[in-house]
Enzyme design. Structure first.
Site, short mmCIF file in Angstrom:
data_model
loop_
_atom_site.label_atom_id
_atom_site.label_comp_id
_atom_site.label_asym_id
_atom_site.label_seq_id
_atom_site.Cartn_x
_atom_site.Cartn_y
_atom_site.Cartn_z
N GLU A 34 -18.93 11.40 64.08
CA GLU A 34 -17.56 11.88 63.90
C GLU A 34 -17.11 12.64 65.16
O GLU A 34 -17.80 13.56 65.59
CB GLU A 34 -17.49 12.79 62.68
CG GLU A 34 -17.80 12.05 61.38
CD GLU A 34 -18.36 12.95 60.29
OE1 GLU A 34 -18.39 14.18 60.47
OE2 GLU A 34 -18.78 12.41 59.25
N LEU A 63 -15.18 9.07 58.69
CA LEU A 63 -15.79 10.35 58.31
C LEU A 63 -16.64 10.15 57.05
O LEU A 63 -16.16 10.36 55.94
CB LEU A 63 -14.67 11.37 58.08
CG LEU A 63 -15.00 12.83 58.24
CD1 LEU A 63 -13.71 13.63 58.34
CD2 LEU A 63 -15.84 13.36 57.12
N GLU A 65 -20.91 10.37 56.26
CA GLU A 65 -22.24 10.49 56.87
C GLU A 65 -23.22 9.44 56.36
O GLU A 65 -24.06 8.95 57.12
CB GLU A 65 -22.80 11.90 56.64
CG GLU A 65 -22.05 13.00 57.41
CD GLU A 65 -20.72 13.37 56.76
OE1 GLU A 65 -20.46 12.96 55.61
OE2 GLU A 65 -19.93 14.09 57.42
N GLN A 87 -22.29 16.12 62.24
CA GLN A 87 -21.50 17.16 62.89
C GLN A 87 -22.07 18.57 62.68
O GLN A 87 -22.08 19.39 63.58
CB GLN A 87 -20.06 17.08 62.41
CG GLN A 87 -19.10 17.77 63.34
CD GLN A 87 -17.69 17.26 63.15
OE1 GLN A 87 -17.06 17.52 62.14
NE2 GLN A 87 -17.20 16.51 64.11
N ASP A 89 -25.29 20.76 60.20
CA ASP A 89 -26.43 20.70 59.28
C ASP A 89 -26.03 20.31 57.85
O ASP A 89 -26.53 19.34 57.29
CB ASP A 89 -27.14 22.06 59.27
CG ASP A 89 -26.18 23.22 59.50
OD1 ASP A 89 -25.24 23.38 58.71
OD2 ASP A 89 -26.36 23.96 60.50
N HIS A 134 -21.81 25.69 57.44
CA HIS A 134 -21.89 25.44 58.88
C HIS A 134 -23.11 26.09 59.53
O HIS A 134 -23.19 26.15 60.75
CB HIS A 134 -20.63 25.97 59.59
CG HIS A 134 -19.41 25.15 59.33
ND1 HIS A 134 -18.70 25.23 58.16
CD2 HIS A 134 -18.78 24.21 60.08
CE1 HIS A 134 -17.66 24.41 58.21
NE2 HIS A 134 -17.70 23.77 59.36
#
Lengths: 334, 383
Positions: A34, A63, A65, A87, A89, A134
């Site tokens: 991405e 988009l 995974e 993009q 973890d 994130h």
């Protein structure tokens, strides 16, 4: 003799250089994920690749995974060598079925007929003030999956060397990038990159006699800082950077612990069911008669990753490491 | 500059012109499944192809019966039968060129066999002596896939890679009606359409996901309609009409090969047997439903067409049955031999470069096996 001007480079730049060189050396290397194309990735690791190699080799995917990793599996089945970027973890989790049910076992399922030389790059860990989802340390999930290699650099030079080695590997590699070290700089000459070495070797980053700190990725700088601070207490700490969680370098780790007689494992990942438990067990099994104290763990708490304003209480810091070192039964020595 | 900072009055205007990116009309499937047998279209079908399809269907039905019998005899760990779905299985294999790839699910061993794979190799997974019994690259048949729909993105990626390499290769991926509910189905179709990958998705809608009927699986007008949302054509076909499935798949493959991108084909068929030998279908469906589908049997339909048109007689039918019996006898004979297993294979293919941890465990198993052998030897000596 002219000296080569050695300019400091960031880890993100070294990773980008590794991708670039791998793509230049091997036309089957494809980068996908991405925002990796036009934008150059949210951390700019893939900056310039789409321009240099075209969008067919550095591809902005939809988009999704699972779709990214699943299609990369198909590309590898056809003989390509995809390098996939997840993009963040926690955004890699939708791809786990593909990872666990296919990527990790395709070689085994087919008796070696169909290896999948895939590299999955995953920025991981906290310390960057990220909001939830994130900052996860997801390495234990990957370590628990047979068939994968799990690698994580802690220095700029290793970022280059290990990523080149990961891409060259015929085994699928989960390449964990400590995102709070993306902007760390080191005097590394990109024109004289370190020799590409196979993954699986740990390295002693600081020699010492008193105890061994066993660590990797984002916790290495913290451990080195702790080792400096420990000198004031009279402890001379050795610091081992694992670099590779799978395969695990028992030899280097055991040699260090036999030498010092004490060990603390340090990582951001949670303690319960985390890498430290496995590492402590391996060290104990191999070094029992050399140990002066139980192997201790300094880890993130066993809590969902905290909000950014509280994360400093969660992350293993110098003080927590020194507290652990202090608990290594020094009295018993006399 | 924000609206708040704008000097003078803000003048509302309509949004910039919007255009649909793809005209949905040509992508829509027919209202009813496309049929050939028993319709006017049958006259245009190639008699040679119909006879070949017939032979393969008869062989396929016999293969299903033999594999089911082997399961009852304990020679297979489990067998998900494709009885009733032979038209889909056979047509999927026959529409592909040798360089093309087939992506089967666990119920699609017959498609692999119809493509030319040795039935013993095709059944390795279900026999349980290994996971995949063949070299996927040699046969261009991906490993039989058990986790639902996860093979679909592989097909897309492989087709995309082939296209990038300039190779004239099409991938055909098989999935069931239940599989269309999985996220990987969605992601695969979306990637395929965005990349215009040369891939064909064949949904064998056999009515059930184990026990759950289609009505509990989807509220879509048909599974073929799902194609439109991705911007690819959807085709609805009678999955028991081998000539119709062959025609629709051939067109989709040709379309993909010509650079036209992916197609979603829904073949409406019926799973005559239970989900597997371990399933009891009496708990979720009645005999009358099964009987209604038996009256629309793929072999019966084709046999009727061929005999009506004088393309098949008793001798032809007997010849087809004899060929099928030969295959079954050979399969039975070879499956009744115990496979040779080497426990050390457990470690042989996990990694290209095994970890030291694995080498230690390999040594442990080797030592256990040696001890077992010594134990047997000493027991033998004691007797």
């Amino acid at each position: 003799m002219t000296t080569v001007a050695v300019k400091p480079a960031t880890m993100a730049q070294a990773l980008g250089r590794a991708l670039r060189d791998a793509m230049a050396d091997d036309p089957t290397v494809h980068v996908m994920g991405e925002d990796v194309g036009t934008l150059g990735g949210v951390f700019r690791v893939t900056d310039g690749l789409a321009k240099e190699f075209g969008e067919d080799r550095c591809t902005d995917t939809p988009l999704a995974e699972a779709g990214i990793l699943g299609t990369a599996v198909g590309m590898a089945m056809y003989g390509l060598r995809p390098v996939v970027e997840m993009q963040f973890d926690a955004f890699a989790y939708p791809s786990f079925e593909q990872l666990i049910s296919h990527v990790s076992r395709m070689r085994n399922r087919t008796r070696g007929a169909m290896p999948l030389p895939l590299t999955i790059r995953v920025p991981y860990g906290g310390g960057i003030g990220g909001v939830e989802h994130h900052s996860d340390s997801s390495e234990a999930y990957y370590m628990a999956t047979p068939g994968l290699h799990v690698v994580t650099p802690a220095t700029v030079a290793d970022a280059y060397g290990l990523l080149r080695a990961a891409i060259a590997s015929d085994d699928p590699v989960v390449f964990l990038e400590p995102k709070r070290l993306y902007w760390s700089k080191d005097s590394w000459n990109p024109d004289e990159p370190p020799a590409v070495e196979p993954v699986g070797r740990a390295v002693v980053r600081r020699s010492g006699r008193s105890a061994t700190l066993i660590t990797y990725g984002p916790s290495l700088p913290v451990c080195l800082e702790a080792a400096e601070a420990a000198q004031a207490e009279g402890w001379d700490l050795e610091v081992v950077d694992l670099r590779s969680l799978v395969p695990f370098d028992d030899e280097t780790v055991s040699a260090s612990v036999r030498h010092t007689g004490r060990a603390v494992v340090v990582h951001e990942s949670g303690s319960f069911g985390g890498p430290g438990g496995e590492i402590a067990a391996r060290v104990t099994e191999r070094c029992f008669h050399y140990l002066e104290a139980p192997v201790l763990r300094v880890a993130g708490f066993d809590i969902p990753y905290p909000p950014p304003m509280l994360e400093r209480h969660h992350l293993p810091g110098v003080d927590r490491i020194l507290d652990a070192v202090a608990r290594l039964q020094w009295e018993a020595e006399n | 500059m924000t609206v708040m900072e704008q000097r003078g009055a803000y003048k509302p205007t309509p949004p910039p012109a919007w255009q649909p990116r793809t005209d949905p009309a040509p992508l829509l499937p027919d209202a009813l499944p496309y049929r050939v047998l028993g319709t006017d279209a049958a006259a245009e079908a190639d008699p040679g192809l119909l006879r070949r399809l017939y032979g393969e269907l008869v062989r396929g039905r016999r293969y299903n019966a033999q594999a089911t019998a082997l399961t009852k005899q304990g020679r297979l760990a489990v067998y998900p039968s494709s009885t009733g779905q032979e038209a889909c299985q056979v047509a999927a294999a026959l529409v592909l060129e040798e360089r093309d790839w087939l992506f089967p699910s666990y119920r699609d061993t017959l498609a692999a066999v119809a493509r030319g794979l040795d039935p013993v190799q095709a059944l390795t997974l279900l026999r349980g002596d290994w996971h995949t019994g063949y070299d996927p690259r040699e046969h261009r048949i991906a490993p039989l896939c058990t986790p639902l729909a996860t093979q679909l993105p592989h097909a897309v990626g492989l087709a995309h890679a082939a296209h990038l390499q300039g190779d004239d290769v099409v991938a055909l991926a098989l999935v069931g009606d239940g599989g269309t509910s999985e996220g990987d189905f969605h992601e695969a179709l979306n990637f395929a359409a965005v990349w215009q990958a040369p891939v064909v998705f064949l949904v064998q809608n056999n009515g059930f996901a184990i026990s759950v009927p289609l009505a509990k699986q989807t509220a879509a007008p048909s599974l073929a309609h799902k194609a439109v949302g991705y911007g690819m054509p959807g085709r609805l076909v009678d999955g028991n009409d081998a000539a119709a499935v062959h025609e629709v798949l051939s067109e989709a493959v040709a379309h993909a090969r010509a650079g036209g991108g992916p197609t979603l084909v829904e073949a409406v068929t019926y799973r005559i047997d239970a989900h597997t030998n371990a399933d009891d279908d009496k708990r979720y469906r009645g005999d009358s439903e099964v009987e209604a589908w038996r009256a629309h049997d793929p072999i019966g339909l084709l046999e009727h067409e061929l005999t009506e048109r004088g393309l098949l007689d008793e001798d032809g039918m007997r010849a087809a049955r004899e060929k099928a019996e030969e295959m079954a006898a050979d399969l039975r004979e070879r499956m009744n031999r115990d496979p040779e297993l080497d426990p050390m294979d457990l470690f042989a293919h996990v990694y290209a470069r095994p970890t030291t941890q694995l080498l230690e465990q390999e040594a442990q198993l080797r030592a256990e096996l040696d001890a077992e052998e010594r134990h047997h030897e000493s027991e033998g000596a004691a007797r």
